[in-house]
Design an enzyme around this catalytic site. Structure first.
Site, PDB file in Angstrom:
ATOM      1  N   HIS A  18     -11.871   3.516  -3.738  1.00  0.00           N
ATOM      2  CA  HIS A  18     -11.127   4.176  -2.657  1.00  0.00           C
ATOM      3  C   HIS A  18     -11.531   3.693  -1.272  1.00  0.00           C
ATOM      4  O   HIS A  18     -10.703   3.373  -0.421  1.00  0.00           O
ATOM      5  CB  HIS A  18     -11.294   5.699  -2.736  1.00  0.00           C
ATOM      6  CG  HIS A  18     -10.608   6.417  -1.623  1.00  0.00           C
ATOM      7  ND1 HIS A  18     -11.201   6.635  -0.398  1.00  0.00           N
ATOM      8  CD2 HIS A  18      -9.360   6.921  -1.526  1.00  0.00           C
ATOM      9  CE1 HIS A  18     -10.338   7.263   0.394  1.00  0.00           C
ATOM     10  NE2 HIS A  18      -9.223   7.439  -0.265  1.00  0.00           N
ATOM     11  N   HIS A  68      -9.659   0.807   0.822  1.00  0.00           N
ATOM     12  CA  HIS A  68      -9.566   1.246   2.222  1.00  0.00           C
ATOM     13  C   HIS A  68     -10.889   0.868   2.864  1.00  0.00           C
ATOM     14  O   HIS A  68     -11.942   1.236   2.348  1.00  0.00           O
ATOM     15  CB  HIS A  68      -9.466   2.775   2.316  1.00  0.00           C
ATOM     16  CG  HIS A  68      -8.203   3.384   1.810  1.00  0.00           C
ATOM     17  ND1 HIS A  68      -8.204   4.552   1.078  1.00  0.00           N
ATOM     18  CD2 HIS A  68      -6.908   3.053   1.972  1.00  0.00           C
ATOM     19  CE1 HIS A  68      -6.954   4.908   0.805  1.00  0.00           C
ATOM     20  NE2 HIS A  68      -6.146   4.007   1.329  1.00  0.00           N
ATOM     21  N   TYR A  88      -4.665   7.822  -6.604  1.00  0.00           N
ATOM     22  CA  TYR A  88      -5.950   8.526  -6.746  1.00  0.00           C
ATOM     23  C   TYR A  88      -5.867   9.955  -7.254  1.00  0.00           C
ATOM     24  O   TYR A  88      -6.897  10.579  -7.500  1.00  0.00           O
ATOM     25  CB  TYR A  88      -6.758   8.465  -5.444  1.00  0.00           C
ATOM     26  CG  TYR A  88      -6.124   9.075  -4.212  1.00  0.00           C
ATOM     27  CD1 TYR A  88      -6.240  10.426  -3.939  1.00  0.00           C
ATOM     28  CD2 TYR A  88      -5.439   8.279  -3.308  1.00  0.00           C
ATOM     29  CE1 TYR A  88      -5.687  10.970  -2.789  1.00  0.00           C
ATOM     30  CE2 TYR A  88      -4.886   8.810  -2.161  1.00  0.00           C
ATOM     31  CZ  TYR A  88      -5.009  10.157  -1.896  1.00  0.00           C
ATOM     32  OH  TYR A  88      -4.451  10.685  -0.766  1.00  0.00           O
ATOM     33  N   HIS A 122       0.828  -1.208   0.000  1.00  0.00           N
ATOM     34  CA  HIS A 122       0.000   0.000   0.000  1.00  0.00           C
ATOM     35  C   HIS A 122       0.860   1.255   0.000  1.00  0.00           C
ATOM     36  O   HIS A 122       1.627   1.490   0.924  1.00  0.00           O
ATOM     37  CB  HIS A 122      -0.925   0.006   1.219  1.00  0.00           C
ATOM     38  CG  HIS A 122      -2.022   1.002   1.141  1.00  0.00           C
ATOM     39  ND1 HIS A 122      -2.980   0.979   0.154  1.00  0.00           N
ATOM     40  CD2 HIS A 122      -2.326   2.079   1.913  1.00  0.00           C
ATOM     41  CE1 HIS A 122      -3.828   1.978   0.338  1.00  0.00           C
ATOM     42  NE2 HIS A 122      -3.453   2.673   1.387  1.00  0.00           N
ATOM     43  N   HIS A 139      -6.351  -1.259   5.938  1.00  0.00           N
ATOM     44  CA  HIS A 139      -6.835  -0.670   7.190  1.00  0.00           C
ATOM     45  C   HIS A 139      -8.174  -1.292   7.606  1.00  0.00           C
ATOM     46  O   HIS A 139      -9.167  -0.583   7.772  1.00  0.00           O
ATOM     47  CB  HIS A 139      -7.065   0.849   7.079  1.00  0.00           C
ATOM     48  CG  HIS A 139      -5.936   1.636   6.519  1.00  0.00           C
ATOM     49  ND1 HIS A 139      -4.663   1.583   7.035  1.00  0.00           N
ATOM     50  CD2 HIS A 139      -5.893   2.527   5.496  1.00  0.00           C
ATOM     51  CE1 HIS A 139      -3.894   2.411   6.341  1.00  0.00           C
ATOM     52  NE2 HIS A 139      -4.604   2.983   5.402  1.00  0.00           N
ATOM     53  N   GLN A 194       2.582  11.290  -1.136  1.00  0.00           N
ATOM     54  CA  GLN A 194       2.600  11.640   0.288  1.00  0.00           C
ATOM     55  C   GLN A 194       3.999  11.549   0.892  1.00  0.00           C
ATOM     56  O   GLN A 194       4.246  12.088   1.975  1.00  0.00           O
ATOM     57  CB  GLN A 194       1.608  10.765   1.064  1.00  0.00           C
ATOM     58  CG  GLN A 194       0.153  11.082   0.693  1.00  0.00           C
ATOM     59  CD  GLN A 194      -0.867  10.229   1.451  1.00  0.00           C
ATOM     60  OE1 GLN A 194      -0.540   9.597   2.434  1.00  0.00           O
ATOM     61  NE2 GLN A 194      -2.100  10.216   0.962  1.00  0.00           N
ATOM     62  N   ASP A 213       2.151   3.059   2.979  1.00  0.00           N
ATOM     63  CA  ASP A 213       1.013   3.980   2.924  1.00  0.00           C
ATOM     64  C   ASP A 213       1.418   5.446   2.798  1.00  0.00           C
ATOM     65  O   ASP A 213       1.745   5.913   1.716  1.00  0.00           O
ATOM     66  CB  ASP A 213       0.142   3.717   4.168  1.00  0.00           C
ATOM     67  CG  ASP A 213      -1.201   4.404   4.136  1.00  0.00           C
ATOM     68  OD1 ASP A 213      -1.500   5.070   3.135  1.00  0.00           O
ATOM     69  OD2 ASP A 213      -1.974   4.284   5.102  1.00  0.00           O
TER      70      ASP A 213
HETATM   71 ZN    ZN Z   1      -4.078   4.573   1.946  1.00  0.00          ZN
END
Ligand code: ZN
Length: 469
Positions: free
Chosen positions: A216, A245, A130, A65, A282, A70, A333
């Site tokens: 998503h 998720h 995304y 993931h 998650h 990020q 993540d």
């Molecule tokens: Zn994520």
């Protein structure tokens, strides 16, 4: 036998972690395509002319993931902006950052991130992608533009890639209209499948590249759009991976209960054929029934311990889930850290802290916690990629790492405790010395083959982004 070995595609190791555990005097041979052709253990002597690995060999870990962009935010949100800071206030900051990223930025960030992953011993990544559209929300001339940058970054750095374009349609349960700051994410199922088609035409799947999809979350799709997405995907590839998720936040569970009358994992299991091609990322907030049902389904629980801790998500019931035979893998993540060792350590430590016991995730058959978790995360992570990786066995990709036998946590120790030291001890530099993907050495002596260039590009992108933030 020596005469049949192509020494340019072979490696000998005194110790290697095979599916049955550590084995001695192991020869790996791989094809020109980068898949293992033969794995032989217990050789009486090293075959002539074959290079010796500098230390023990282990399979590379799949990272199931990732949101590549990020990475550039890591460390930037660790201050109190208001007294009730939470996942949701972090998400506002993350959206602001996502609004700034250009295709060039994304390519530079992803390339550096994947180099970091390789250096940590992650040899595959599942990219839950995304951010699709331009900053104003308009589609790019090529609607798959940003996904292509990420796939290209994987190819350049050498990491195996499972690209999962994300279907994001709504801002909340009950098909609530998307927020303005979600404008770069929004597609219909048909548009999202168009992105998958465009990617497959641009760069067809091969041993190091696979495509799937990622609805998503149940917040961001409806029952009908999820069904349309899966039907469209099945028409392309019925075995393609599906990631979602599922239950990261208690507010999400409450909203699902309120609007749909069921908890998210239960809702999904009751309405869709959730099986081994699925990865539920998650699945943090699950009750006893969901824990057993998820384990039975064969789906992979995608656990991202460092991110879940960083965002204050909660603790996944790992003890009960493993007891029920559940499969899992790990992911980095948000990339607050990029190290599978930390993910496995935190998985065990969360349980120790909650239960006030030690070695919680060991079993009667596997008393060494690290060995059990490592083996399980390799199997589950590999399944989540939809690719043949995660094991030193015939037919799998030649994706493996070489440990540093001189590292203070390995030297003088018996092989039996190597993995315990690798996972639980944290002293100085990583024990991961060299890394191979598809039989090619991409990390040597802890440096990626393009390290200087990739780092310079990353710094330039980060500098631009922070100047505009
Ligand atoms: Zn994520």
């Amino acid at each position: 036998m020596n005469s049949t070995i192509d020494t340019s595609r072979a490696l000998f190791a005194r110790h290697a972690w095979l599916p049955e555990g550590w084995r001695e005097n192991v020869l790996l041979e791989w094809t020109t395509g980068g898949s293992l052709a033969r794995v032989t253990s217990g050789l009486a002597q090293p075959p002539a002319g074959v290079t010796h690995a500098a230390g023990p060999l282990m399979p590379g870990m799949p990272n199931l993931h990732s949101h590549a962009f990020q990475r550039a935010m890591a460390g930037l949100t660790e201050y109190r902006a208001n007294p009730t800071d939470s996942f949701w206030s972090w998400r506002d900051l993350m959206y602001r950052f996502a609004a700034l990223v250009t295709p060039d930025d994304l390519g530079a960030i992803a390339r550096w991130l994947y180099a970091e992953m390789l250096k940590a011993g992650y040899t595959s990544v599942c990219e839950f992608h995304y951010v699709h559209h331009a900053q104003d929300g308009q589609r790019y001339a090529s609607p798959a533009e940003l996904a292509q940058r990420v796939v290209a970054a994987a190819g350049e750095t050498g990491i195996g890639m499972t690209m999962l374009p994300v279907l994001y349609q709504y801002s909340g349960f009950g098909a609530r209209a998307p927020r303005d700051d979600q404008r770069r994410f929004i597609n219909t199922p048909e548009q999202l499948l168009g992105i998958v088609d465009a990617l497959r035409a641009w760069r067809p799947e091969h041993g190091a590249l696979r495509y799937g999809v990622a609805p998503h979350s149940l917040r961001a799709v409806s029952r009908d759009s999820l069904r349309a997405l899966l039907e469209g995907l099945n028409a392309i590839s019925p075995s393609a991976p599906v990631h979602i998720h599922i239950a990261e936040q208690t507010a999400e569970v409450d909203a699902c209960l309120e609007t749909e009358g069921a908890r998210p994992v239960q809702w999904l299991l009751d309405r869709f054929d959730v099986n081994a091609r699925w990865c539920l990322v998650h699945a943090t907030h699950i009750d006893t029934n969901e824990t057993a049902a998820l384990a039975r389904s064969g789906a992979i629980a995608g656990l991202c311990l460092t991110t879940e801790a960083n965002l204050g998500d909660g603790i996944f019931p790992a003890h009960d889930y493993l007891d029920a035979g559940g499969a899992f893998g790990v992911g980095s993540d948000s990339h607050i850290g990029v190290d599978w060792r930390a993910e496995l350590r935190l998985l065990e430590y969360g349980q120790r802290l909650v239960r006030r016991e030690r070695n919680v995730l060991a079993s009667t058959h596997e008393t060494h916690v690290a060995d059990r978790l490592f083996g399980a995360a390799l199997r589950g992570g590999a399944r989540a990629t939809g690719r043949a990786t995660g094991a030193l066995e015939t037919g799998a990709r030649a994706d493996f790492v070489v440990l540093d036998p001189q590292h203070p946590n390995l030297a003088e120790q018996p092989a039996r405790t190597w993995l315990s030291s690798v996972v639980f001890c944290e002293h100085g530099e990583t024990p991961v010395l060299d890394v191979y993907t598809g039989g090619e050495r991409v990390v040597q002596a802890r440096r990626h083959r393009d390290e200087a260039r990739l780092y310079a590009d990353y710094r330039a992108a980060l500098s631009r982004l922070l100047a505009n933030a």
